[in-house]
Each structure stands twice: as C-alpha cells, then as structure tokens.
Motif scaffolding. Structure first.
Motif, PDB file in Angstrom:
ATOM      1  N   UNK A  55     -19.012 -61.111  70.706  1.00 32.79           N
ATOM      2  CA  UNK A  55     -18.607 -60.448  69.466  1.00 32.79           C
ATOM      3  C   UNK A  55     -18.495 -61.458  68.327  1.00 32.79           C
ATOM      4  N   UNK A  56     -17.891 -62.605  68.603  1.00 30.57           N
ATOM      5  CA  UNK A  56     -17.738 -63.631  67.567  1.00 30.57           C
ATOM      6  C   UNK A  56     -19.093 -64.134  67.084  1.00 30.57           C
ATOM      7  N   UNK A  57     -20.044 -64.281  68.003  1.00 32.57           N
ATOM      8  CA  UNK A  57     -21.386 -64.711  67.618  1.00 32.57           C
ATOM      9  C   UNK A  57     -22.053 -63.662  66.734  1.00 32.57           C
ATOM     10  N   UNK A  58     -21.851 -62.397  67.055  1.00 28.98           N
ATOM     11  CA  UNK A  58     -22.409 -61.311  66.252  1.00 28.98           C
ATOM     12  C   UNK A  58     -21.792 -61.306  64.854  1.00 28.98           C
ATOM     13  N   UNK A  59     -20.484 -61.477  64.791  1.00 26.18           N
ATOM     14  CA  UNK A  59     -19.804 -61.503  63.496  1.00 26.18           C
ATOM     15  C   UNK A  59     -20.231 -62.709  62.663  1.00 26.18           C
ATOM     16  N   UNK A  60     -20.422 -63.839  63.306  1.00 27.75           N
ATOM     17  CA  UNK A  60     -20.857 -65.044  62.606  1.00 27.75           C
ATOM     18  C   UNK A  60     -22.258 -64.853  62.051  1.00 27.75           C
ATOM     19  N   UNK A  61     -23.126 -64.237  62.835  1.00 26.89           N
ATOM     20  CA  UNK A  61     -24.502 -63.996  62.389  1.00 26.89           C
ATOM     21  C   UNK A  61     -24.533 -63.033  61.203  1.00 26.89           C
ATOM     22  N   UNK A  62     -23.631 -62.055  61.189  1.00 30.74           N
ATOM     23  CA  UNK A  62     -23.587 -61.080  60.104  1.00 30.74           C
ATOM     24  C   UNK A  62     -23.062 -61.682  58.811  1.00 30.74           C
ATOM     25  N   UNK A  63     -22.127 -62.619  58.899  1.00 24.53           N
ATOM     26  CA  UNK A  63     -21.499 -63.165  57.717  1.00 24.53           C
ATOM     27  C   UNK A  63     -22.127 -64.471  57.245  1.00 24.53           C
ATOM     28  N   UNK A  64     -23.087 -64.970  58.015  1.00 21.73           N
ATOM     29  CA  UNK A  64     -23.733 -66.229  57.639  1.00 21.73           C
ATOM     30  C   UNK A  64     -24.546 -66.015  56.367  1.00 21.73           C
ATOM     31  N   UNK A  65     -24.422 -66.925  55.418  1.00 26.97           N
ATOM     32  CA  UNK A  65     -25.193 -66.771  54.186  1.00 26.97           C
ATOM     33  C   UNK A  65     -26.698 -66.919  54.451  1.00 26.97           C
ATOM     34  N   UNK A  66     -27.450 -66.081  53.823  1.00 33.30           N
ATOM     35  CA  UNK A  66     -28.898 -66.163  53.952  1.00 33.30           C
ATOM     36  C   UNK A  66     -29.460 -66.648  52.634  1.00 33.30           C
ATOM     37  N   UNK A  67     -30.540 -67.346  52.703  1.00 28.86           N
ATOM     38  CA  UNK A  67     -31.110 -67.858  51.459  1.00 28.86           C
ATOM     39  C   UNK A  67     -31.850 -66.728  50.754  1.00 28.86           C
ATOM     40  N   UNK A  68     -31.528 -66.579  49.505  1.00 28.29           N
ATOM     41  CA  UNK A  68     -32.171 -65.541  48.701  1.00 28.29           C
ATOM     42  C   UNK A  68     -33.545 -66.013  48.261  1.00 28.29           C
ATOM     43  N   UNK A  69     -34.511 -65.116  48.179  1.00 27.43           N
ATOM     44  CA  UNK A  69     -35.831 -65.511  47.737  1.00 27.43           C
ATOM     45  C   UNK A  69     -35.774 -66.016  46.278  1.00 27.43           C
ATOM     46  N   UNK A  70     -36.540 -67.019  46.007  1.00 26.49           N
ATOM     47  CA  UNK A  70     -36.541 -67.593  44.664  1.00 26.49           C
ATOM     48  C   UNK A  70     -37.229 -66.641  43.693  1.00 26.49           C
ATOM     49  N   UNK A  71     -36.591 -66.502  42.537  1.00 29.55           N
ATOM     50  CA  UNK A  71     -37.173 -65.635  41.507  1.00 29.55           C
ATOM     51  C   UNK A  71     -37.964 -66.485  40.535  1.00 29.55           C
ATOM     52  N   UNK A  72     -39.055 -65.934  40.103  1.00 31.45           N
ATOM     53  CA  UNK A  72     -39.908 -66.682  39.158  1.00 31.45           C
ATOM     54  C   UNK A  72     -39.839 -66.076  37.804  1.00 31.45           C
TER      55      UNK A  72
END
Length: 72
Positions: A55-72
């Motif tokens: 459960x903790x691994x699932x919660x960590x994966x959900x809250x981990x910041x993801x890199x946003x695609x760069x806008x041009x």
C-alpha cells in the motif's frame, strides 16, 4: 511472527486509505493491479490481505512528482 499480522491490512482498511469502495480494491486485486495475500475462502466473498508495504509503495507512486512536458 506477531509483527507480521500487523503488516497485513484488510480490503476495507485499504479502501478507506485510498478513498475508494471495497469493490474497487477487490477488482484491482483480481486484475493484478494490487498484490494481495489470498486467505482460505469462507463465506460469500474471497478474503484478501494487503501488505502495508504494498500500500505504501502504491501511495508513493501516486504522489511522486512527474515531469511535465516542456511547452514551446
């Protein structure tokens, strides 16, 4: 051996922490999205236990910041 029982959560406990319905957690288990221990079948529904670490691994994966695609 006693500490191992404390590391197992019921479907309802996991559902409360994830703020979803019990049925959703059971569906995730059946489809393989969530790893669980299957207990001997008694009564109407299959009984499962989910390890706290899972459960903790699932919660960590959900809250981990993801890199946003760069806008041009």
């Amino acid at each position: 051996m006693e500490y191992e029982a404390l590391d197992l959560l019921t479907v309802r406990e996991v559902a409360r922490q994830l703020r979803v319905d019990d049925t959703t957690v059971r569906r995730w288990i059946k489809t393989g999205m969530l790893e669980a221990v299957t207990l001997p079948h008694r009564g109407r529904r299959q009984a499962y236990r989910i390890r706290r670490a899972t459960l903790e691994a699932l919660l960590t994966a959900q809250t981990a910041p993801t890199s946003a695609p760069a806008r041009e």
